[in-house]
Write a protein that holds these residues in place. Structure first.
Motif, short mmCIF file in Angstrom:
data_model
loop_
_atom_site.label_atom_id
_atom_site.label_comp_id
_atom_site.label_asym_id
_atom_site.label_seq_id
_atom_site.Cartn_x
_atom_site.Cartn_y
_atom_site.Cartn_z
N HIS A 31 0.85 -1.19 0.00
CA HIS A 31 0.00 0.00 0.00
C HIS A 31 0.89 1.23 0.00
O HIS A 31 1.86 1.30 0.77
CB HIS A 31 -0.90 0.01 1.24
CG HIS A 31 -1.86 -1.14 1.31
ND1 HIS A 31 -3.17 -0.98 1.66
CD2 HIS A 31 -1.70 -2.45 1.05
CE1 HIS A 31 -3.77 -2.15 1.63
NE2 HIS A 31 -2.90 -3.06 1.27
N TYR A 33 0.96 5.63 -0.22
CA TYR A 33 0.38 6.96 -0.21
C TYR A 33 1.36 7.91 -0.90
O TYR A 33 2.57 7.76 -0.76
CB TYR A 33 0.21 7.50 1.21
CG TYR A 33 -0.70 6.75 2.15
CD1 TYR A 33 -0.29 5.57 2.76
CD2 TYR A 33 -1.95 7.26 2.49
CE1 TYR A 33 -1.12 4.90 3.67
CE2 TYR A 33 -2.77 6.62 3.40
CZ TYR A 33 -2.35 5.44 3.98
OH TYR A 33 -3.16 4.78 4.88
N PHE A 45 -2.35 15.28 1.33
CA PHE A 45 -2.67 13.97 0.77
C PHE A 45 -3.01 14.10 -0.72
O PHE A 45 -3.75 15.00 -1.12
CB PHE A 45 -3.87 13.38 1.51
CG PHE A 45 -4.45 12.14 0.88
CD1 PHE A 45 -5.56 12.23 0.07
CD2 PHE A 45 -3.86 10.90 1.08
CE1 PHE A 45 -6.10 11.10 -0.52
CE2 PHE A 45 -4.40 9.76 0.49
CZ PHE A 45 -5.52 9.86 -0.31
N TYR A 48 -3.97 7.36 -2.68
CA TYR A 48 -3.65 6.12 -1.98
C TYR A 48 -3.86 4.96 -2.95
O TYR A 48 -4.91 4.87 -3.59
CB TYR A 48 -4.55 5.94 -0.76
CG TYR A 48 -4.45 4.60 -0.08
CD1 TYR A 48 -5.45 3.64 -0.25
CD2 TYR A 48 -3.37 4.30 0.73
CE1 TYR A 48 -5.37 2.41 0.38
CE2 TYR A 48 -3.28 3.07 1.36
CZ TYR A 48 -4.28 2.13 1.18
OH TYR A 48 -4.19 0.91 1.80
N CYS A 92 6.41 9.74 -0.80
CA CYS A 92 5.57 8.57 -0.75
C CYS A 92 5.79 7.86 0.57
O CYS A 92 6.84 8.01 1.21
CB CYS A 92 5.77 7.65 -1.94
SG CYS A 92 6.96 6.34 -1.73
N LEU A 104 3.02 4.89 8.94
CA LEU A 104 3.42 5.20 7.57
C LEU A 104 4.94 5.33 7.54
O LEU A 104 5.52 6.07 8.32
CB LEU A 104 2.80 6.51 7.09
CG LEU A 104 1.27 6.61 7.06
CD1 LEU A 104 0.84 7.89 6.37
CD2 LEU A 104 0.66 5.41 6.35
N TYR B 100 -9.34 1.55 4.35
CA TYR B 100 -7.97 1.97 4.55
C TYR B 100 -7.98 3.21 5.46
O TYR B 100 -9.00 3.86 5.63
CB TYR B 100 -7.28 2.26 3.22
CG TYR B 100 -7.45 3.67 2.69
CD1 TYR B 100 -8.57 4.04 1.98
CD2 TYR B 100 -6.45 4.62 2.92
CE1 TYR B 100 -8.72 5.33 1.51
CE2 TYR B 100 -6.59 5.91 2.45
CZ TYR B 100 -7.72 6.27 1.74
OH TYR B 100 -7.86 7.55 1.27
N LYS B 102 -7.12 6.87 6.13
CA LYS B 102 -6.73 8.12 5.47
C LYS B 102 -6.09 9.01 6.53
O LYS B 102 -6.70 9.30 7.56
CB LYS B 102 -7.94 8.82 4.87
CG LYS B 102 -7.58 10.05 4.03
CD LYS B 102 -8.75 10.50 3.21
CE LYS B 102 -8.38 11.61 2.24
NZ LYS B 102 -9.52 11.96 1.35
#
Lengths: 115, 115
Positions: A31, A33, A45, A48, A92, A104, B100, B102
């Motif tokens: 996954h 972002y 953001f 995703y 990212c 993350l 997911y 955010k």
């Protein structure tokens, strides 16, 4: 290095050219972002993605920007016909699949300068 | 409603002092509040995080205080050191329909700890 790898670290483009930014997630992460960082504005953001799927692109400008995360290879953020306002650092981050409250893991970013 | 507010924008603290950064949110769907630390030229890295079922979390010199009713949370850095000089981002996370997380970031606080 098992971390998130982004390249190029620095990219200079003239107005109207295309920019391609690549992101290889941490091993075992599927996954990704993408965030854009402008001076004084923090991390915004953009999109995703999971492997082969765009899950949420609500932060992406409607035109000129696209993202993909193919089955094989890195995730790519593509900016067509760049303008000066696209100059920013693009980060990212990857995370493990299926976990809530997950950390993350960010790469070191790609810094785009549009002349 | 997706916004996370953060203050101050910049902070100068003497070595040994307490650094305090405040954040606020509106969206009651947020259910996870991490803080990330970013050094110049690097990507953000998770520092500490809290869920709204607790009012405080401490890890070493770093403490998060959380006020659910006021929708505010803050980071306290005790005995601040020059090595803590960095940009700090608060963030808020919610589970989306596509399952997911955010993660929305505040605009950041640039902390300088002077000897």
């Amino acid at each position: 290095n098992a971390g998130v790898m982004q390249n190029p670290r620095h990219l200079v483009r003239r107005r109207g050219q295309e920019a391609r930014l690549r992101c290889s997630p941490m091993k075992g992460h599927s996954h990704v972002y993408w965030y854009r960082q402008l001076p004084e504005e923090g991390l915004k953001f953009m999109v995703y993605l999971q492997k082969e799927n765009i899950i949420d692109e609500s932060g992406m400008p409607k035109e000129r920007f696209s993202a993909e995360f193919p089955k094989e290879g890195p995730s790519i953020l593509r900016i067509q016909q760049v303008v000066r306002g696209d100059s920013a650092a693009y980060f990212c981050a990857s995370t493990m699949s299926g976990t809530r409250y997950g950390e993350l893991f960010f790469g070191e970013g790609s810094r785009l300068t549009v002349l | 409603q997706q916004q996370v507010k953060q203050s101050p924008q910049s902070l100068i603290v003497q070595k040994g002092g307490i650094s305090i950064i405040n954040c606020a949110y509106e969206n009651t769907a947020f259910d996870y509040f991490p803080w990330y630390q970013q050094f110049p030229g690097k990507g953000p890295a998770l520092l500490i995080a809290i869920r709204p079922d607790v009012s405080e979390k401490k890890e070493g010199r770093f403490t998060i205080s959380f006020n659910k009713s006021a929708k505010q949370f803050s980071l306290h850095i005790m005995d601040s050191q020059p090595g803590d000089s960095a940009t700090y981002f608060c963030a808020a996370s919610q589970k989306m329909k596509t399952s997911y997380d955010k993660v929305i970031f505040g605009p950041g606080t640039s902390l300088s700890v002077i000897p």
